[in-house]
Design a protein around this motif. Structure first.
Motif, mmCIF file in Angstrom:
data_model
loop_
_atom_site.group_PDB
_atom_site.id
_atom_site.type_symbol
_atom_site.label_atom_id
_atom_site.label_comp_id
_atom_site.label_asym_id
_atom_site.label_seq_id
_atom_site.Cartn_x
_atom_site.Cartn_y
_atom_site.Cartn_z
ATOM 1 N N ILE A 13 44.113 40.628 36.080
ATOM 2 C CA ILE A 13 43.113 39.664 36.546
ATOM 3 C C ILE A 13 42.207 40.290 37.603
ATOM 4 N N SER A 14 42.785 41.051 38.508
ATOM 5 C CA SER A 14 41.996 41.708 39.546
ATOM 6 C C SER A 14 40.993 42.686 38.933
ATOM 7 N N GLY A 15 41.443 43.461 37.978
ATOM 8 C CA GLY A 15 40.548 44.407 37.310
ATOM 9 C C GLY A 15 39.438 43.714 36.550
ATOM 10 N N LEU A 16 39.782 42.658 35.827
ATOM 11 C CA LEU A 16 38.769 41.908 35.087
ATOM 12 C C LEU A 16 37.772 41.246 36.027
ATOM 13 N N TRP A 17 38.259 40.749 37.146
ATOM 14 C CA TRP A 17 37.382 40.136 38.140
ATOM 15 C C TRP A 17 36.305 41.142 38.581
ATOM 16 N N SER A 18 36.733 42.344 38.900
ATOM 17 C CA SER A 18 35.774 43.363 39.321
ATOM 18 C C SER A 18 34.771 43.679 38.214
ATOM 19 N N LEU A 19 35.250 43.754 36.990
ATOM 20 C CA LEU A 19 34.369 44.090 35.871
ATOM 21 C C LEU A 19 33.396 42.961 35.541
ATOM 22 N N LEU A 20 33.730 41.741 35.912
ATOM 23 C CA LEU A 20 32.841 40.607 35.656
ATOM 24 C C LEU A 20 31.893 40.322 36.816
ATOM 25 N N ARG A 44 17.344 53.607 49.893
ATOM 26 C CA ARG A 44 18.753 53.776 50.274
ATOM 27 C C ARG A 44 19.537 52.512 49.977
ATOM 28 N N PHE A 45 18.896 51.369 50.167
ATOM 29 C CA PHE A 45 19.532 50.082 49.877
ATOM 30 C C PHE A 45 20.042 50.053 48.438
ATOM 31 N N LEU A 46 19.196 50.445 47.489
ATOM 32 C CA LEU A 46 19.591 50.455 46.082
ATOM 33 C C LEU A 46 20.654 51.516 45.819
ATOM 34 N N THR A 47 20.455 52.706 46.371
ATOM 35 C CA THR A 47 21.395 53.808 46.134
ATOM 36 C C THR A 47 22.796 53.465 46.642
ATOM 37 N N ILE A 48 22.871 52.938 47.833
ATOM 38 C CA ILE A 48 24.170 52.583 48.405
ATOM 39 C C ILE A 48 24.850 51.496 47.584
ATOM 40 N N HIS A 49 24.084 50.493 47.191
ATOM 41 C CA HIS A 49 24.685 49.413 46.409
ATOM 42 C C HIS A 49 25.078 49.877 45.004
ATOM 43 N N LEU A 50 24.310 50.777 44.435
ATOM 44 C CA LEU A 50 24.672 51.334 43.134
ATOM 45 C C LEU A 50 25.990 52.097 43.231
ATOM 46 N N MET A 51 26.152 52.864 44.288
ATOM 47 C CA MET A 51 27.406 53.597 44.486
ATOM 48 C C MET A 51 28.574 52.630 44.713
ATOM 49 N N LEU A 52 28.345 51.585 45.501
ATOM 50 C CA LEU A 52 29.375 50.583 45.764
ATOM 51 C C LEU A 52 29.810 49.898 44.469
ATOM 52 N N VAL A 53 28.839 49.471 43.689
ATOM 53 C CA VAL A 53 29.149 48.778 42.433
ATOM 54 C C VAL A 53 29.848 49.713 41.461
ATOM 55 N N SER A 54 29.361 50.931 41.324
ATOM 56 C CA SER A 54 29.973 51.897 40.400
ATOM 57 C C SER A 54 31.426 52.182 40.773
ATOM 58 N N THR A 55 31.661 52.444 42.044
ATOM 59 C CA THR A 55 33.020 52.720 42.503
ATOM 60 C C THR A 55 33.929 51.518 42.277
ATOM 61 N N SER A 56 33.440 50.345 42.594
ATOM 62 C CA SER A 56 34.247 49.136 42.430
ATOM 63 C C SER A 56 34.567 48.875 40.964
ATOM 64 N N VAL A 58 34.768 51.214 38.556
ATOM 65 C CA VAL A 58 35.729 52.232 38.116
ATOM 66 C C VAL A 58 37.137 51.849 38.587
ATOM 67 N N LEU A 59 37.242 51.428 39.845
ATOM 68 C CA LEU A 59 38.547 50.994 40.358
ATOM 69 C C LEU A 59 39.034 49.737 39.639
ATOM 70 N N GLY A 60 38.123 48.829 39.322
ATOM 71 C CA GLY A 60 38.492 47.621 38.583
ATOM 72 C C GLY A 60 39.018 47.954 37.202
ATOM 73 N N LEU A 61 38.351 48.887 36.520
ATOM 74 C CA LEU A 61 38.808 49.311 35.200
ATOM 75 C C LEU A 61 40.180 49.970 35.298
ATOM 76 N N ALA A 62 40.360 50.845 36.284
ATOM 77 C CA ALA A 62 41.656 51.502 36.471
ATOM 78 C C ALA A 62 42.752 50.478 36.758
ATOM 79 N N THR A 63 42.441 49.493 37.588
ATOM 80 C CA THR A 63 43.419 48.455 37.919
ATOM 81 C C THR A 63 43.821 47.670 36.672
ATOM 82 N N ALA A 64 42.831 47.296 35.874
ATOM 83 C CA ALA A 64 43.123 46.549 34.646
ATOM 84 C C ALA A 64 43.957 47.386 33.674
#
Length: 76
Positions: A13-20, A44-56, A58-64
């Motif tokens: 559920i945690s992984g799916l939450w991140s992916l959704l 920088r605003f876009l770049t930082i948020h893109l990195m945050l979303v991408s990392t989250s 990837v971690l969400g997929l790994a968790t699932a």
């Protein structure tokens, strides 16, 4: 690895939450006027948020995946 059923479900559920949730957040960021400068280049605003979303995501997929593997793997 063996986990109790409830913990495997929490991981899934945690992984799916991140992916959704994160892609929806990224759509809002892309529409934000702070995401691009006057020339249309990423800020920088876009770049930082893109990195945050991408990392989250990837971690969400790994968790699932970990949750699913612990759920279906009889011996780990």
């Amino acid at each position: 690895m063996q986990l109790p059923l409830a913990l495997s479900i929490v991981l899934i559920i945690s992984g799916l939450w991140s992916l959704l949730v994160w892609p929806q957040f990224m759509r809002r960021i892309l529409k934000d006027p702070r995401a691009r400068d006057q020339d249309g280049r990423a800020t920088r605003f876009l770049t930082i948020h893109l990195m945050l979303v991408s990392t989250s995501m990837v971690l969400g997929l790994a968790t699932a995946v970990i949750g699913i593997r612990t759920l279906v793997s009889p011996t780990g």
